[in-house]
Design a protein around this motif. Structure first.
Motif: not given
Length: 375
Positions: A289-292, A296-297, A355-358
């Motif tokens: 999920y983090l990779f995906s 987009k970052a 864009g946000y803190n995962f």
């Protein structure tokens, strides 16, 4: 003339004895389990219910799935095929052989179906009703599934699918396709996948299921609602509920039934980050999920702030490489959960803004002396 009429009537009666009404076949059924004549306790392994659905449009659904096993890979044909009744036989289309398999209908009523194979073995089907939870479960926007290896050729892969049909797949080993792929799935298939959530008792799911048997494959599934992780379930040895494993299966093999577009990217798959007294440990599906999200970052030129968490990921390692040289393929990541400074294959760095803190949004940070994530 009278004898001829009687003969035709006899033929009609005989043929009617061997014809069956399709409407009695329609609905959901399960194979009746034979009682243990020795009255012994059941074996300590979970046995899935064999669930079959006959639809009015001629669709046959086998909820346990249809497979073809090869030495190095598994072909999954899904759950749906076609059926028809011909005389006293039930014909079901076999997607592997592309032929209809035939079973004789011994009995057909609204309460029982008895089928006989060519080898004279009998199977009895009885009515079944799957329990649904569609009004109780949360709205799920995205699902991530990861499957790991076993002692054998179990497929290792990861998949992300959202309710808009956006699809990302990574095949590691023992898949029909290995590598990174993306796709845009039809609304019909997307709805089909997310509709399966109604059969899952979401709030009763435990975070971990396991068995004492060694060398089994494991699966991890993560559910996203309103842009954040609301539950991750790890299943070692297929011990979780049948409908959850059914969802995992249909998502992990979905890549076989849709068009794929190859994606060239580094496998930035990080399983843990550390920062002083704090740590972030990710399950496999959370890692993907983090990779995906990182794909987009937004790339930024520089960042002067503090990036306290460090992690490592592994570039593709050549076949038969000495494991002692794996360090040559390791690359570093520095992050605060929002900004990620990623070391590339050539050892230069790329900095991206998520864009946000995962970490914060998904409550992933824990103190190292505490096994529970801080919330």
């Amino acid at each position: 003339m009278k004898k001829l009429s009687l003969f035709l009537l006899l033929i009609l009666l005989l043929s009617s004895c061997n014809s069956f009404d399709k409407k009695d076949l329609l609905g959901e059924w399960t194979i009746e389990e034979k009682k243990n004549q020795d009255d012994q306790p059941p074996v300590p392994f979970q046995r899935d219910p064999q669930i079959i659905v006959f639809n009015n449009d001629g669709t046959y659904i086998y909820k346990n799935g249809m497979f073809n096993f090869d030495r190095d890979s598994i072909r999954y044909y899904g759950e749906k095929t076609q059926f028809k009744i011909k005389g006293d036989s039930l014909l079901i289309f076999n997607p592997a052989t592309k032929k209809f398999d035939s079973q004789k209908i011994v009995e057909l009523s609204k309460n029982k179906i008895v089928l006989e194979t060519k080898k004279k073995t009998l199977t009895t089907l009885i009515p079944f009703k799957s329990k649904t939870y569609d009004n109780l479960n949360p709205q799920i926007d995205k699902i991530i599934v990861s499957k790991s290896l076993c002692f054998g050729t179990c497929p290792s892969n990861s998949t992300v699918i959202d309710n808009k049909g956006n699809f990302l797949f990574y095949g590691d080993l023992y898949n029909l396709k290995n590598g990174f792929f993306s796709s845009k799935i039809s609304s019909h298939i997307t709805k089909e996948i997310f509709d399966e959530m109604k059969y899952i008792d979401f709030y009763s799911l435990k975070p971990m299921y396991s068995t004492y048997i060694t060398d089994q494959a494991s699966s991890t599934i993560t559910f996203i609602s309103k842009g954040k992780i609301i539950k991750t379930v790890h299943d070692y040895g297929e011990q979780s509920a049948f409908e959850l494993r059914r969802l995992i299966r249909n998502i992990s093999y979905l890549y076989q039934r849709i068009p794929l577009q190859s994606l060239i990217t580094d496998p930035v798959l990080v399983y843990d980050f550390n920062s002083g007294t704090k740590a972030v440990d990710l399950q496999e599906s959370e890692t993907f999920y983090l990779f995906s999200e990182l794909l987009k970052a937004k790339t930024i030129s520089q960042y002067s702030g503090n990036l306290p968490f460090t992690g490592k990921y592994l570039l593709p390692v050549p076949t038969n490489e000495d494991y002692k040289k794996f360090y040559l393929y390791e690359r570093n990541i520095n992050t605060d959960g929002k900004i990620f400074k990623i070391q590339l294959e050539d050892k230069t760095f790329k900095t991206v803004d998520l864009g946000y803190n995962f970490f914060d949004k998904n409550y992933l940070i824990r103190f190292k002396n505490d096994s529970v994530r801080a919330r």
